[in-house]
Write a protein that holds these residues in place. Sequence first.
Motif, PDB file in Angstrom:
ATOM      1  N   ALA A   1       0.806  -1.277  -0.025  1.00  0.00           N
ATOM      2  CA  ALA A   1      -0.190  -0.057  -0.085  1.00  0.00           C
ATOM      3  C   ALA A   1       0.957   1.206  -0.064  1.00  0.00           C
ATOM      4  CB  ALA A   1      -0.931  -0.100   1.347  1.00  0.00           C
ATOM      5  N   GLU A   2       2.055   1.274   0.785  1.00  0.00           N
ATOM      6  CA  GLU A   2       3.026   2.312   0.953  1.00  0.00           C
ATOM      7  C   GLU A   2       3.430   2.734  -0.710  1.00  0.00           C
ATOM      8  OE1 GLU A   2       5.550   1.505   4.090  1.00  0.00           O
ATOM      9  OE2 GLU A   2       3.775   2.011   5.523  1.00  0.00           O
ATOM     10  N   THR A   3       3.760   1.556  -1.205  1.00  0.00           N
ATOM     11  CA  THR A   3       4.458   1.745  -2.339  1.00  0.00           C
ATOM     12  C   THR A   3       3.315   2.157  -3.440  1.00  0.00           C
ATOM     13  OG1 THR A   3       5.979   0.254  -1.999  1.00  0.00           O
ATOM     14  CG2 THR A   3       5.768   0.387  -4.179  1.00  0.00           C
ATOM     15  N   THR A   4       2.284   1.625  -3.694  1.00  0.00           N
ATOM     16  CA  THR A   4       1.155   1.891  -4.630  1.00  0.00           C
ATOM     17  C   THR A   4       0.683   3.083  -4.500  1.00  0.00           C
ATOM     18  OG1 THR A   4       1.018  -0.699  -4.627  1.00  0.00           O
ATOM     19  CG2 THR A   4      -0.748   0.822  -5.540  1.00  0.00           C
ATOM     20  N   LEU A   5       0.411   3.726  -3.193  1.00  0.00           N
ATOM     21  CA  LEU A   5      -0.341   4.898  -2.840  1.00  0.00           C
ATOM     22  C   LEU A   5       0.600   6.012  -2.631  1.00  0.00           C
ATOM     23  CD1 LEU A   5      -3.398   3.640  -0.729  1.00  0.00           C
ATOM     24  CD2 LEU A   5      -3.130   4.002  -3.113  1.00  0.00           C
ATOM     25  N   GLY A   6       1.595   5.719  -2.501  1.00  0.00           N
ATOM     26  CA  GLY A   6       2.851   6.695  -2.172  1.00  0.00           C
ATOM     27  C   GLY A   6       2.570   7.317  -0.793  1.00  0.00           C
ATOM     28  N   LEU A   7       2.437   6.279   0.189  1.00  0.00           N
ATOM     29  CA  LEU A   7       2.081   6.837   1.591  1.00  0.00           C
ATOM     30  C   LEU A   7       3.577   7.404   2.060  1.00  0.00           C
ATOM     31  CD1 LEU A   7      -0.537   4.185   2.816  1.00  0.00           C
ATOM     32  CD2 LEU A   7      -0.982   6.518   1.825  1.00  0.00           C
TER      33      LEU A   7
END
Length: 187
Positions: free
Chosen positions: A181-187
């Motif tokens: 999620a962090e990689t995909t959404l740029g969190l």
Amino acid sequence: MRPSGRAAIVTASLGSVLAAVVLAWSGLQQHAAATATAPIWIETPWPFPTDPWGKGKAFRCKAADCGTEVNVYLRAKIGFCNCTTGVADDDDVDRMGDLVLVGEASPLGGSHPVRIARMDGRSRAYALNTRNPLGKTAISVVFRERCDMITATAVLGHDRPAAIEPHLIEFLNGRTVMGWAETTLGL
């Protein structure tokens, strides 16, 4: 001190030690049983054709680990979530979720709020069409960060989604999903 008094103290002491050993052993057995049945999620290939949302991530928990086979399909939907209200109600879960991947489904009740890491969302259980070869029930979890969201669709081999939902939420909060999620959404 009399010999009978010493014997009573020794007996009481040994009884206390024995009780502590029994309690410790019982705790170890309970921990071993809980550990032996902890879900193990294995990444599998994405089984669906590519659509406008692209490929996602797929994971499987075997029946031996989850009580029934559970397949989880995750996808990010960038810019699709209402930036103001997020995932507010049953209609949002139905509309934003990815049940289209697994076929006809009927809600088993209303949705309820969930928290995945720092993201708010909702979860809802569904019965799948009786002819569905993928499973009997599904859980749709939709959660968001700002205007972007992640959908998680879990397909279950039995009709007790409430038994699996805590394991699913724990998995979604885990390092594997949160790293993606962090990689995909740029969190």
